[in-house]
Write a protein that holds these residues in place. Sequence first.
Motif, short mmCIF file in Angstrom:
data_model
loop_
_atom_site.label_atom_id
_atom_site.label_comp_id
_atom_site.label_asym_id
_atom_site.label_seq_id
_atom_site.Cartn_x
_atom_site.Cartn_y
_atom_site.Cartn_z
N ALA A 41 0.92 -1.25 -0.10
CA ALA A 41 0.04 0.09 0.14
C ALA A 41 0.95 1.25 0.07
O ALA A 41 0.61 2.18 -0.61
CB ALA A 41 -0.93 -0.06 1.04
N GLU A 42 1.87 1.09 0.97
CA GLU A 42 2.66 2.24 0.76
C GLU A 42 3.37 2.53 -0.59
O GLU A 42 3.73 3.80 -0.79
CB GLU A 42 3.86 2.34 1.83
CG GLU A 42 4.75 3.30 2.19
CD GLU A 42 3.71 4.66 2.81
OE1 GLU A 42 4.45 5.48 2.84
OE2 GLU A 42 2.80 4.33 3.35
N ASP A 45 -0.10 4.03 -5.65
CA ASP A 45 -0.93 5.34 -5.50
C ASP A 45 -2.03 5.00 -6.52
O ASP A 45 -2.13 4.14 -7.03
CB ASP A 45 0.14 6.48 -6.25
CG ASP A 45 0.93 7.14 -5.08
OD1 ASP A 45 0.54 7.38 -4.14
OD2 ASP A 45 2.22 7.13 -5.48
N LEU A 49 -3.75 1.55 -5.52
CA LEU A 49 -3.88 1.33 -4.18
C LEU A 49 -5.10 0.93 -3.66
O LEU A 49 -5.20 0.25 -2.63
CB LEU A 49 -3.82 2.71 -3.34
CG LEU A 49 -3.87 2.76 -1.82
CD1 LEU A 49 -3.13 2.05 -1.06
CD2 LEU A 49 -3.58 4.31 -1.54
N LYS A 112 -5.10 8.10 0.57
CA LYS A 112 -3.80 7.29 0.90
C LYS A 112 -3.47 7.58 2.38
O LYS A 112 -2.88 6.77 3.05
CB LYS A 112 -2.70 7.76 -0.16
CG LYS A 112 -1.36 7.13 0.10
CD LYS A 112 -0.34 7.20 -1.08
CE LYS A 112 0.91 6.47 -0.63
NZ LYS A 112 1.31 5.50 -1.27
N HIS A 116 -2.38 4.88 5.11
CA HIS A 116 -1.21 5.13 5.81
C HIS A 116 -1.38 4.95 7.45
O HIS A 116 -0.81 4.22 8.18
CB HIS A 116 -0.43 6.47 5.51
CG HIS A 116 0.68 6.69 6.16
ND1 HIS A 116 1.98 6.21 6.00
CD2 HIS A 116 0.92 7.54 7.28
CE1 HIS A 116 3.14 6.56 6.69
NE2 HIS A 116 2.44 7.43 7.71
#
Length: 189
Positions: A41-42, A45, A49, A112, A116
């Motif tokens: 995930a990190e 984008d 994502l 995002k 996070h």
Amino acid sequence: MSGDYAKRNSQGDHRLKQDDPVAIRLLKEEHHIFRTLFDKAEASDGAALVPIAQELCMRLAVHMTIEEEILYPALKPVIGEEEVDEGIVEHQSGKRIVAELENLDGTEKLYKSKVHVLGEETVHHIDEEDEDLFEEAKEAHAAGKIDLDALGETLRTRQAALYDEIAAKGEAEKTGDAVAEELETVGRG
């Protein structure tokens, strides 16, 4: 989030160990998946994502459900309420973010950032479980105070049933388990 959570899977109490009873092994295997998915995930984008976040939300909902329904109630009388209650509160925080993510399509400015923060909170929580809760549970298992092998089979059966329910609904991206208004009742009683 630095994007290297998965490295922890081979370190310290996060590793799968020979003496891990079935319950601990099952949950640690899931923890390994979470760390790996949060790293993905990190590194992702936009549209890339979204499916990762959806999988995380689904898996987290199932994982939290089996812990809250089966593991935590079984551990409370054996290792005490404090650590279990802390886990329940951490789940509440995660469920809020999951509920928010499930109502977004991934194009939002904070999408995002929400993923996070969910990653930071989840990894903190699962690290504590691996290092503290599970080690205490293993000691209780070794002392004959709880059967974590039998409990593990119960966890596995419930986990499979929850995934079957999600598959039957055909809505892998929505769990329906994390409705924000219902979260206030979690942990009462």
